[in-house]
Write an enzyme that holds these catalytic residues in place. Structure first.
Site, mmCIF file in Angstrom:
data_model
loop_
_atom_site.group_PDB
_atom_site.id
_atom_site.type_symbol
_atom_site.label_atom_id
_atom_site.label_comp_id
_atom_site.label_asym_id
_atom_site.label_seq_id
_atom_site.Cartn_x
_atom_site.Cartn_y
_atom_site.Cartn_z
ATOM 1 N N PHE A 11 0.824 -1.214 0.000
ATOM 2 C CA PHE A 11 0.000 0.000 0.000
ATOM 3 C C PHE A 11 0.857 1.263 0.000
ATOM 4 O O PHE A 11 0.928 1.993 -0.998
ATOM 5 C CB PHE A 11 -0.939 -0.072 1.194
ATOM 6 C CG PHE A 11 -1.670 1.186 1.555
ATOM 7 C CD1 PHE A 11 -2.256 1.976 0.586
ATOM 8 C CD2 PHE A 11 -1.796 1.569 2.889
ATOM 9 C CE1 PHE A 11 -2.949 3.130 0.928
ATOM 10 C CE2 PHE A 11 -2.486 2.711 3.245
ATOM 11 C CZ PHE A 11 -3.059 3.497 2.256
ATOM 12 N N ASP A 31 9.893 -6.893 -2.963
ATOM 13 C CA ASP A 31 8.655 -7.403 -2.383
ATOM 14 C C ASP A 31 8.563 -8.899 -2.669
ATOM 15 O O ASP A 31 8.914 -9.333 -3.768
ATOM 16 C CB ASP A 31 7.432 -6.690 -2.975
ATOM 17 C CG ASP A 31 6.241 -6.717 -2.031
ATOM 18 O OD1 ASP A 31 5.744 -7.827 -1.731
ATOM 19 O OD2 ASP A 31 5.811 -5.636 -1.588
ATOM 20 N N ILE A 57 13.018 -10.316 2.357
ATOM 21 C CA ILE A 57 14.055 -9.662 3.161
ATOM 22 C C ILE A 57 14.700 -10.615 4.160
ATOM 23 O O ILE A 57 15.774 -10.314 4.684
ATOM 24 C CB ILE A 57 13.509 -8.436 3.913
ATOM 25 C CG1 ILE A 57 12.354 -8.825 4.861
ATOM 26 C CG2 ILE A 57 13.093 -7.346 2.946
ATOM 27 C CD1 ILE A 57 11.989 -7.771 5.882
ATOM 28 N N GLN A 79 5.124 -7.966 8.520
ATOM 29 C CA GLN A 79 3.834 -8.609 8.751
ATOM 30 C C GLN A 79 3.095 -7.652 9.678
ATOM 31 O O GLN A 79 3.435 -7.521 10.839
ATOM 32 C CB GLN A 79 4.036 -9.987 9.403
ATOM 33 C CG GLN A 79 2.813 -10.906 9.385
ATOM 34 C CD GLN A 79 1.594 -10.329 10.088
ATOM 35 O OE1 GLN A 79 0.734 -9.707 9.443
ATOM 36 N NE2 GLN A 79 1.509 -10.501 11.395
ATOM 37 N N TYR A 144 2.033 -8.590 17.147
ATOM 38 C CA TYR A 144 2.455 -7.618 16.131
ATOM 39 C C TYR A 144 3.079 -6.387 16.778
ATOM 40 O O TYR A 144 4.194 -5.976 16.435
ATOM 41 C CB TYR A 144 1.272 -7.193 15.248
ATOM 42 C CG TYR A 144 1.581 -5.952 14.443
ATOM 43 C CD1 TYR A 144 2.599 -5.960 13.493
ATOM 44 C CD2 TYR A 144 0.893 -4.756 14.662
ATOM 45 C CE1 TYR A 144 2.914 -4.810 12.773
ATOM 46 C CE2 TYR A 144 1.189 -3.615 13.947
ATOM 47 C CZ TYR A 144 2.200 -3.643 13.001
ATOM 48 O OH TYR A 144 2.518 -2.509 12.301
ATOM 49 N N ASN A 173 -2.686 5.446 11.967
ATOM 50 C CA ASN A 173 -3.381 4.655 10.948
ATOM 51 C C ASN A 173 -3.411 5.373 9.600
ATOM 52 O O ASN A 173 -3.672 6.577 9.540
ATOM 53 C CB ASN A 173 -4.799 4.351 11.411
ATOM 54 C CG ASN A 173 -4.816 3.598 12.728
ATOM 55 O OD1 ASN A 173 -4.679 4.199 13.784
ATOM 56 N ND2 ASN A 173 -4.961 2.285 12.671
ATOM 57 N N ILE A 202 -19.044 -4.474 9.423
ATOM 58 C CA ILE A 202 -18.993 -5.274 10.644
ATOM 59 C C ILE A 202 -17.993 -4.631 11.595
ATOM 60 O O ILE A 202 -16.829 -4.426 11.231
ATOM 61 C CB ILE A 202 -18.589 -6.726 10.340
ATOM 62 C CG1 ILE A 202 -19.662 -7.399 9.470
ATOM 63 C CG2 ILE A 202 -18.397 -7.514 11.641
ATOM 64 C CD1 ILE A 202 -19.267 -8.775 8.976
#
Length: 319
Positions: A11, A31, A57, A79, A144, A173, A202
């Site tokens: 992104f 990537d 990587i 991740q 994470y 964000n 949702i």
């Protein structure tokens, strides 16, 4: 200028690649395409100043084929999904910590003095006070967030031990075109996809949890300000965000409104375990040191994103 960007087909990575290729810089993009999408950078693949490297990587062999005369590295590959980290913490730590160490070692061994590391506001955990500045304690509880704390502190260690020049960027964000809208995607992108398919958003929990959302073009500008700075403004961490908090309930309502859908009710389900309840950025440091100022407010960014989905949904989704 010669720049290596990891997570190049993701992104934010694809937007940064696009900017620097258009600026005439030589860009090497890495990537593994497990989460990135080659379509995000398809317009760059024929450019003479862009080289795409399909690799991981965490693979030692990668570093033997990278150019050593780079001016900068922007390390985004990670991740990044909380739910996935809970399911597979070992994978998360391997990518986020071990992968980051390999990048730092490559930079150290080749005397590359400008490295931008994508940390995250998730390292802070739920707000102890607001707005949250860079001195806020690092209280992440999910794998994470903890993996990013470890990588964040590893970068700081390399700054202190080797004078490496890593800028630790703690973006809050992000949202905008090309954000993943399925599986472990971004909540706004997922909401928009569902609403445009006439399905209700949702929400996990009661929806009162808040976030600080920054549009992707403002994030690109933030990274560029750090990259072009003569000093090391993010040596000890630097926040970027909008400086405005918004609830998940409000986001869902605005998505429904901007999609011009009537009579749609949000669905609430059980909350996610150890979800961060409140994130709200203090961006005074980036404003003071870099004159950072977000240009796209949330509602305008949301309109842009809904229009983008309406224009490209036939390419993005299978109905």
């Amino acid at each position: 200028m010669r720049i290596l960007i990891t997570g190049a087909a993701g992104f934010l990575g694809s937007h940064l690649c696009e900017k620097y290729v258009q600026d005439g810089k030589v860009v090497y993009g890495i990537d593994n395409l497990l989460n990135g999408n080659l379509n995000n950078i398809r317009t760059l693949l024929h450019k003479k100043n862009f080289k795409f490297i399909h690799d991981d990587i965490c693979r030692d062999e990668l570093y033997h084929k990278l150019p050593s005369d780079l001016d900068a590295i922007i390390h985004l590959a990670a991740q990044i999904h909380v739910d996935r980290s809970i399911i597979n913490p070992a994978e998360t730590f391997k990518i986020n910590l071990e992968g980051t160490m390999k990048i730092l070692e490559f930079a150290r061994m080749n005397d590359i003095k400008k490295i931008l590391f994508a940390s995250t506001s998730e390292v802070y955990g739920s707000a102890e006070y607001v707005p949250m500045d860079e001195k806020h304690p690092l209280l992440a509880k999910h794998p994470y967030g903890v993996s990013k704390i470890a990588a964040d502190r590893l970068c700081s260690s390399y700054n202190e031990t080797y004078d490496l020049g890593v800028d630790i960027i703690r973006s809050f964000n992000l949202f905008g075109p090309r954000q993943k809208d399925s599986g472990y995607g971004g909540v706004i992108a997922i909401f928009i996809k569902r609403v445009l398919q006439n399905k209700p958003p949702i929400i996990y929990g009661d929806g009162t949890q808040t976030r600080d959302y920054m549009f992707v073009t403002d994030a690109v500008n933030a990274y560029d300000l750090v990259l072009m700075a003569n000093n090391n403004p993010g040596k000890n961490g630097i926040n970027f965000g909008s400086g405005i908090e918004i609830s998940i309930n409000k986001i869902a309502d605005l998505v429904i409104k901007n999609a011009a859908i009537k009579e749609m009710q949000v669905v609430h389900v059980q909350p996610r375990p150890i979800e961060v309840q409140r994130l709200f950025a203090d961006i005074s440091k980036s404003q003071r040191l870099l004159k950072f100022k977000p240009q796209i407010d949330f509602e305008n960014g949301l309109r842009i994103l809904v229009d983008w989905y309406n224009n490209y949904k036939s390419e993005l989704w299978t109905y």
